[in-house]
Design a protein around this motif. Structure first.
Motif, PDB file in Angstrom:
ATOM      1  N   ASN A  66       0.841  -1.199   0.000  1.00  0.00           N
ATOM      2  CA  ASN A  66       0.000   0.000   0.000  1.00  0.00           C
ATOM      3  C   ASN A  66       0.875   1.248   0.000  1.00  0.00           C
ATOM      4  OD1 ASN A  66      -2.328  -1.555   0.119  1.00  0.00           O
ATOM      5  ND2 ASN A  66      -2.396  -1.522   2.355  1.00  0.00           N
ATOM      6  N   GLU A  67       0.606   2.161  -0.909  1.00  0.00           N
ATOM      7  CA  GLU A  67       1.361   3.408  -0.973  1.00  0.00           C
ATOM      8  C   GLU A  67       1.158   4.194   0.315  1.00  0.00           C
ATOM      9  OE1 GLU A  67       4.196   5.590  -2.520  1.00  0.00           O
ATOM     10  OE2 GLU A  67       3.321   3.881  -3.599  1.00  0.00           O
ATOM     11  N   GLY A  68       2.267   4.597   0.917  1.00  0.00           N
ATOM     12  CA  GLY A  68       2.202   5.340   2.162  1.00  0.00           C
ATOM     13  C   GLY A  68       2.052   4.484   3.400  1.00  0.00           C
ATOM     14  N   LYS A  69       1.940   3.167   3.212  1.00  0.00           N
ATOM     15  CA  LYS A  69       1.802   2.229   4.335  1.00  0.00           C
ATOM     16  C   LYS A  69       2.763   1.055   4.145  1.00  0.00           C
ATOM     17  CE  LYS A  69      -1.561   4.402   6.456  1.00  0.00           C
ATOM     18  NZ  LYS A  69      -1.348   5.006   7.787  1.00  0.00           N
ATOM     19  N   LYS A  70       3.979   1.368   3.767  1.00  0.00           N
ATOM     20  CA  LYS A  70       4.928   0.307   3.444  1.00  0.00           C
ATOM     21  C   LYS A  70       5.683  -0.179   4.676  1.00  0.00           C
ATOM     22  CE  LYS A  70       5.675   1.386  -1.434  1.00  0.00           C
ATOM     23  NZ  LYS A  70       6.669   1.644  -2.490  1.00  0.00           N
ATOM     24  N   LEU A  71       5.846  -1.489   4.728  1.00  0.00           N
ATOM     25  CA  LEU A  71       6.666  -2.111   5.755  1.00  0.00           C
ATOM     26  C   LEU A  71       8.099  -2.172   5.249  1.00  0.00           C
ATOM     27  CD1 LEU A  71       6.211  -3.694   8.537  1.00  0.00           C
ATOM     28  CD2 LEU A  71       6.411  -5.757   7.151  1.00  0.00           C
ATOM     29  N   ASN A  72       9.048  -1.775   6.071  1.00  0.00           N
ATOM     30  CA  ASN A  72      10.451  -1.756   5.658  1.00  0.00           C
ATOM     31  C   ASN A  72      11.171  -3.073   5.929  1.00  0.00           C
ATOM     32  OD1 ASN A  72      10.498   0.963   4.769  1.00  0.00           O
ATOM     33  ND2 ASN A  72      10.702   1.672   6.879  1.00  0.00           N
ATOM     34  N   ILE A  73      10.904  -3.661   7.095  1.00  0.00           N
ATOM     35  CA  ILE A  73      11.689  -4.787   7.578  1.00  0.00           C
ATOM     36  C   ILE A  73      10.791  -6.005   7.764  1.00  0.00           C
ATOM     37  CG2 ILE A  73      13.132  -5.620   9.495  1.00  0.00           C
ATOM     38  CD1 ILE A  73      13.833  -2.640  10.002  1.00  0.00           C
ATOM     39  N   PRO A  74      11.219  -7.191   7.307  1.00  0.00           N
ATOM     40  CA  PRO A  74      10.424  -8.407   7.550  1.00  0.00           C
ATOM     41  C   PRO A  74      10.107  -8.551   9.038  1.00  0.00           C
ATOM     42  CG  PRO A  74      12.226  -8.880   6.047  1.00  0.00           C
ATOM     43  CD  PRO A  74      12.452  -7.482   6.548  1.00  0.00           C
ATOM     44  N   SER A  75       8.897  -9.012   9.313  1.00  0.00           N
ATOM     45  CA  SER A  75       8.441  -9.085  10.702  1.00  0.00           C
ATOM     46  C   SER A  75       7.686 -10.383  10.960  1.00  0.00           C
ATOM     47  CB  SER A  75       7.525  -7.905  11.027  1.00  0.00           C
ATOM     48  OG  SER A  75       8.207  -6.679  10.889  1.00  0.00           O
ATOM     49  N   ILE A  76       7.708 -10.782  12.225  1.00  0.00           N
ATOM     50  CA  ILE A  76       6.870 -11.891  12.679  1.00  0.00           C
ATOM     51  C   ILE A  76       5.966 -11.367  13.785  1.00  0.00           C
ATOM     52  CG2 ILE A  76       6.851 -14.112  13.881  1.00  0.00           C
ATOM     53  CD1 ILE A  76       9.311 -14.888  12.325  1.00  0.00           C
ATOM     54  N   LEU A  77       4.657 -11.569  13.607  1.00  0.00           N
ATOM     55  CA  LEU A  77       3.681 -11.214  14.622  1.00  0.00           C
ATOM     56  C   LEU A  77       3.637 -12.387  15.599  1.00  0.00           C
ATOM     57  CD1 LEU A  77       0.863  -9.924  12.211  1.00  0.00           C
ATOM     58  CD2 LEU A  77       2.997  -8.794  12.902  1.00  0.00           C
ATOM     59  N   LEU A  78       4.282 -12.240  16.731  1.00  0.00           N
ATOM     60  CA  LEU A  78       4.610 -13.400  17.550  1.00  0.00           C
ATOM     61  C   LEU A  78       3.397 -14.169  18.066  1.00  0.00           C
ATOM     62  CD1 LEU A  78       7.807 -12.635  19.647  1.00  0.00           C
ATOM     63  CD2 LEU A  78       7.407 -14.482  18.036  1.00  0.00           C
ATOM     64  N   GLU A  79       2.443 -13.487  18.677  1.00  0.00           N
ATOM     65  CA  GLU A  79       1.297 -14.211  19.211  1.00  0.00           C
ATOM     66  C   GLU A  79       0.506 -14.908  18.102  1.00  0.00           C
ATOM     67  OE1 GLU A  79       2.018 -10.782  22.089  1.00  0.00           O
ATOM     68  OE2 GLU A  79       2.061 -11.090  19.919  1.00  0.00           O
TER      69      GLU A  79
END
Length: 429
Positions: free
Chosen positions: A292-305
């Protein structure tokens, strides 16, 4: 020497890569058309951070609680199956502190070897796979999970892995566009990621150009033996493949070395060779969208729960993946599990809304899970020219170069780059 690899997934491909570099004549046998590799749609993460095996104390109890939630990240399909029962007992026996502490350095070592090989390939290989070293964020929604992950970070530091413990404010400096709503995060600086589709496609093309032969739509029906060696492989090919391949008319394929790298299907071949290889297929799902333009994630992530992995990839794509569904070898897509992945995202990124995909947009893969969470890598006692490379669970792509390198060293009777004592294929016999 003629070397045959059964399985054209990423483990088989990297085994072929390192053997081909040493001058081996390599043939890869694949039961499908080669387009359904378990690694094609995964999160593409290279994760030294994942040094704790799947079988840990407390996982049984947590798994039982999750089983009653249709959208939970872990599910074991109840069924009367002796292999599943036996695997479950072995899992239970492995989920103890002593075995976990033994496994952690072994997983660290193979992960660091694999990452170093990926770094080398990114610099020297004649194929691209969008390799990036941005690290990995472990996002903790609750304070309790954050405190637990901080303890894991301390263990990582003791193993020589670099981490940063981040407050919410510090995390927002890393991710200013999405501003995760979490209690805190742990940043694993040494992790990396790549674009799996590009890796598999370009590595196959590279191997074909180097003379590696691929036999697609080819079923292995048996083996011929001489004393304690496998001399030839009985194969059956589809009609379409038979018209395109010189080898198609043969009912047997002679070999001097044989490598089984068929992921979740490895126990079926092992059974044909009277080798016990406890394993269950753990299905995972992923969906890929444009960022999404303007809603970019920079770094790979894990949503732990939620046990959801999110990876920004090349071509402005972002991939969401997760779940571990132990349900046997099948091609069913459980949309409840997919909805669980998608619904978890706004809990961590309140402004990031994504639609639940249609079933045809969902990718799934079957991960080969050993009971103790460690892969099977090594020669077998029964056949001196047989090597097994399987059981990597969710880390097949992450550990593939290291596994391929180890396979090459094993075939050539070289000293292994790391200690593989805990990875013995017949450790349950």
């Amino acid at each position: 020497m003629k070397t045959t690899i059964i399985g054209s997934g990423v483990i088989g491909l990297f085994s072929a890569y390192y053997l081909n570099k040493q001058g081996y004549e390599v043939t890869i046998i694949e039961r499908s058309n080669g387009d359904d590799s378990c690694s094609m749609g995964n999160a593409g993460m290279i994760v030294p951070s994942h040094f704790i095996p799947l079988a840990v104390p407390g996982m049984i109890e947590k798994g039982i609680r999750w089983m009653f939630n249709a959208e939970s990240p872990f599910y074991v399909k109840p069924r009367l199956n002796l292999d599943l029962i036996s695997w479950g007992l072995k899992f239970y026996q492995a989920a103890n502190k002593k075995q976990v502490e033994q496994a952690m350095p072994a997983l660290r070592d193979i992960s660091l070897l694999s990452k170093a090989l990926y770094q080398d390939l990114a610099k020297t290989a004649d194929f691209d796979f969008a390799f990036e070293e941005k690290g990995l964020m472990m996002l903790c929604k609750t304070q309790h999970t954050f405190e637990e992950e901080v303890e894991v970070a301390h263990q990582a530091n003791e193993l020589g892995l670099k981490t940063k413990i981040l407050s919410t404010k510090e995390l927002h400096e890393f991710e200013p566009e999405v501003k995760p709503d979490v209690a805190g995060a742990v940043f694993y600086e040494g992790d990396a990621h790549l674009y799996p589709n590009q890796l598999v496609k370009n590595l196959k093309k590279h191997l074909e150009n180097k003379g590696v032969k691929f036999l697609y739509n080819t079923e292995v029906t048996g083996f011929e033996f001489e004393k304690n060696e496998i001399k030839s492989i009985k194969i059956k090919q589809s009609v379409g493949e038979a018209t395109q391949n010189r080898t198609a008319n043969r009912s047997e394929l002679k070999t001097q070395n044989l490598i089984i790298a068929t992921g979740s299907w490895s126990p079926l071949l092992a059974d044909m060779l009277n080798i016990g290889l406890p394993m269950q297929a753990g299905k995972g799902y992923s969906v890929t969208y444009e960022q999404n333009e303007g809603k970019k994630l920079n770094i790979p992530s894990i949503l732990l729960e939620a046990r959801v992995a999110i990876t920004p990839m090349s071509d402005n794509l972002i991939r969401f993946g997760g779940t571990m569904e132990i349900g046997g070898l099948n091609d069913e897509i459980n949309m409840n599990r997919v909805r669980g992945i998608i619904k978890s995202v706004p809990n961590y990124f309140p402004d990031y809304q994504i639609a639940v995909p249609q079933k045809e947009q969902v990718w799934y893969g079957l991960r080969p899970c050993s009971p103790d969470g460690l892969p099977y890598i090594g020669r077998t006692n029964k056949y001196k020219n047989l090597v097994i490379a399987s059981g990597h669970a969710m880390m097949g792509l992450s550990l593939a170069p290291a596994t391929g390198k180890l396979v090459q060293e094993i075939i050539e009777n070289q000293k292994n780059s790391i200690d593989i004592g805990l990875y013995k294929p017949e450790r349950y016999d």
